[in-house]
Scaffold this motif. Structure first.
Motif, PDB file in Angstrom:
ATOM      1  N   ASN A  22      -1.196  90.499 -22.243  1.00  0.00           N
ATOM      2  CA  ASN A  22      -0.875  91.612 -21.343  1.00  0.00           C
ATOM      3  C   ASN A  22      -1.572  91.503 -19.991  1.00  0.00           C
ATOM      4  OD1 ASN A  22       0.865  92.971 -23.167  1.00  0.00           O
ATOM      5  ND2 ASN A  22      -0.905  93.830 -24.224  1.00  0.00           N
ATOM      6  N   LYS A  23      -1.851  90.264 -19.555  1.00  0.00           N
ATOM      7  CA  LYS A  23      -2.486  90.038 -18.265  1.00  0.00           C
ATOM      8  C   LYS A  23      -1.414  89.815 -17.196  1.00  0.00           C
ATOM      9  CE  LYS A  23      -6.669  90.207 -19.907  1.00  0.00           C
ATOM     10  NZ  LYS A  23      -7.548  91.358 -19.608  1.00  0.00           N
TER      11      LYS A  23
ATOM     12  N   TYR B  96     -10.843  98.701 -15.040  1.00  0.00           N
ATOM     13  CA  TYR B  96     -10.067  99.357 -16.097  1.00  0.00           C
ATOM     14  C   TYR B  96      -9.182 100.390 -15.413  1.00  0.00           C
ATOM     15  CZ  TYR B  96      -8.927 102.360 -20.091  1.00  0.00           C
ATOM     16  OH  TYR B  96      -8.257 103.101 -21.032  1.00  0.00           O
TER      17      TYR B  96
ATOM     18  N   SER C 232       1.759  99.233 -15.214  1.00  0.00           N
ATOM     19  CA  SER C 232       2.413  98.669 -16.390  1.00  0.00           C
ATOM     20  C   SER C 232       2.096  97.186 -16.489  1.00  0.00           C
ATOM     21  CB  SER C 232       3.934  98.870 -16.307  1.00  0.00           C
ATOM     22  OG  SER C 232       4.586  98.274 -17.418  1.00  0.00           O
ATOM     23  N   SER C 233       2.015  96.702 -17.727  1.00  0.00           N
ATOM     24  CA  SER C 233       1.872  95.264 -17.963  1.00  0.00           C
ATOM     25  C   SER C 233       3.147  94.678 -18.572  1.00  0.00           C
ATOM     26  CB  SER C 233       0.676  94.991 -18.884  1.00  0.00           C
ATOM     27  OG  SER C 233       0.852  95.641 -20.133  1.00  0.00           O
TER      28      SER C 233
ATOM     29  N   SER D 195       0.600 101.473 -19.284  1.00  0.00           N
ATOM     30  CA  SER D 195      -0.381 100.525 -19.805  1.00  0.00           C
ATOM     31  C   SER D 195      -1.802 100.927 -19.461  1.00  0.00           C
ATOM     32  CB  SER D 195      -0.120  99.126 -19.233  1.00  0.00           C
ATOM     33  OG  SER D 195       1.145  98.654 -19.613  1.00  0.00           O
ATOM     34  N   LYS D 196      -2.712 100.520 -20.328  1.00  0.00           N
ATOM     35  CA  LYS D 196      -4.140 100.543 -20.048  1.00  0.00           C
ATOM     36  C   LYS D 196      -4.541  99.097 -19.776  1.00  0.00           C
ATOM     37  CE  LYS D 196      -4.949 104.451 -23.181  1.00  0.00           C
ATOM     38  NZ  LYS D 196      -5.677 104.910 -24.395  1.00  0.00           N
ATOM     39  N   GLN D 197      -4.851  98.788 -18.540  1.00  0.00           N
ATOM     40  CA  GLN D 197      -5.105  97.408 -18.142  1.00  0.00           C
ATOM     41  C   GLN D 197      -6.590  97.196 -17.882  1.00  0.00           C
ATOM     42  OE1 GLN D 197      -1.500  97.745 -15.216  1.00  0.00           O
ATOM     43  NE2 GLN D 197      -1.892  95.551 -15.463  1.00  0.00           N
ATOM     44  N   THR D 198      -7.072  96.048 -18.314  1.00  0.00           N
ATOM     45  CA  THR D 198      -8.473  95.678 -18.095  1.00  0.00           C
ATOM     46  C   THR D 198      -8.536  94.263 -17.550  1.00  0.00           C
ATOM     47  OG1 THR D 198      -9.207  97.079 -19.933  1.00  0.00           O
ATOM     48  CG2 THR D 198     -10.745  95.397 -19.138  1.00  0.00           C
ATOM     49  N   GLU D 199      -9.276  94.088 -16.478  1.00  0.00           N
ATOM     50  CA  GLU D 199      -9.484  92.765 -15.903  1.00  0.00           C
ATOM     51  C   GLU D 199     -10.972  92.581 -15.628  1.00  0.00           C
ATOM     52  OE1 GLU D 199      -7.435  90.332 -15.549  1.00  0.00           O
ATOM     53  OE2 GLU D 199      -5.510  91.328 -15.890  1.00  0.00           O
TER      54      GLU D 199
ATOM     55  N   THR E 272      -0.711  94.925 -10.839  1.00  0.00           N
ATOM     56  CA  THR E 272      -0.018  95.795 -11.773  1.00  0.00           C
ATOM     57  C   THR E 272       1.467  95.792 -11.452  1.00  0.00           C
ATOM     58  OG1 THR E 272      -0.087  97.956 -12.885  1.00  0.00           O
ATOM     59  CG2 THR E 272      -0.138  97.952 -10.467  1.00  0.00           C
TER      60      THR E 272
END
Length: 286
Positions: A122-123, A173, A178-179, A192-196, A210
């Protein structure tokens, strides 16, 4: 057609999908009846010639669906493949839906349907796409396809005089983007909950991506956390309702650790000069 004779079809199946192509599907451009070239991307606000997509993305994933929505072929290419950016296919006459995803992920994107594309872990990276009808006849056809950028970028520019020595990385975070991508709709299609995680940058610049749900969207909450090498929190900042726009950069500039620095930018839109791959930069200070 002579200029295509030295391009070979590079067909690699996506890691998460059941193989569809058989050996007889793998053809040279000399034997194919459909040749696709993914050599350009759309530049909406610039008049210079379009950039070769293979210079911007390290992977290409292609899926072809028939009139019933059944996936009939998939192709995966990476930049080390011979003929990267050109695909030769043999297809029966008819009308198909073509989905092309160009990206920089660590593996192949999974094109489940014309309305759902996911990426490894999901990156989300810098991503371009093409969606449209592919009309195949009995004649040999060659298409030069122009791709459109799918993502928005958030760029954090830190003006601190120096980074605390115990900071090893920054964690981003963020909620609201969206991913997962819908080529048919041209936008993100899940919440989405995105973390990088980004290592400490010498120039103080950090970038994340994103997929906006609409042309103009917001990241409802973006938490930036400075961590040491054992993931202990050194400092944290929260930004709310961060505006993001497809094919544009949202730039936040300011001091994160309160150690001085300047270089603030007034609010507004600034036309890119150093990085013409993006439509514009929307600059803010914090």
């Amino acid at each position: 057609m002579k200029k295509y004779l030295f391009f070979a079809l590079a067909l690699l199946m996506t890691a998460c999908e059941k193989p569809i192509l058989s050996e007889e599907d793998i053809v040279s451009t000399q034997d194919a009846n459909v040749i696709l070239h993914f050599k350009q991307y759309e530049q909406e606000s610039f008049t210079r010639a379009a950039t070769d997509i293979t210079e911007l993305c390290s992977r290409l994933n292609i899926a072809i669906f028939d009139a019933d929505g059944t996936k009939v072929k998939t192709v995966a290419q990476k930049e080390s493949d011979a003929g990267y950016g050109t695909v030769a296919l043999t297809l029966a006459a008819g009308t198909y839906q073509l989905v092309v995803i160009a990206h920089n992920g660590e593996g192949s994107a999974t094109i489940t349907s014309t309305e759902k594309v996911t990426f490894p872990n999901n990156k989300v990276t810098d991503t371009f796409y093409y969606y449209g009808d592919l009309v195949v006849t009995t004649e040999v056809q060659s298409y030069d396809l122009t791709l459109t950028r799918a993502v928005a970028m958030f760029r954090l520019v830190l003006t601190d005089d120096e980074m605390p020595s115990n900071v090893a990385k920054l964690k981003f975070y963020y909620l609201g983007g969206s991913s997962t991508f819908s080529p048919k709709d041209g936008c993100g299609c899940v919440n989405s909950k995105q973390t990088e995680i980004r290592p400490v940058s010498d120039d103080g610049i950090y970038e994340i991506f994103t997929l906006p749900h609409t042309e103009d969207d917001v990241l409802t909450k973006l938490t930036v956390t400075a961590l040491d090498q054992n993931d202990n929190i050194i400092k944290e900042k929260v930004f709310e309702n961060v505006p993001v726009t497809r094919n544009q950069v949202t730039r936040y500039t300011g001091s994160f650790f309160g150690s001085g620095g300047s270089g603030g930018s007034s609010d507004g839109t600034i036309r890119l000069t150093a990085d013409p791959d993006w439509d514009s930069v929307n600059g803010y200070t914090f």
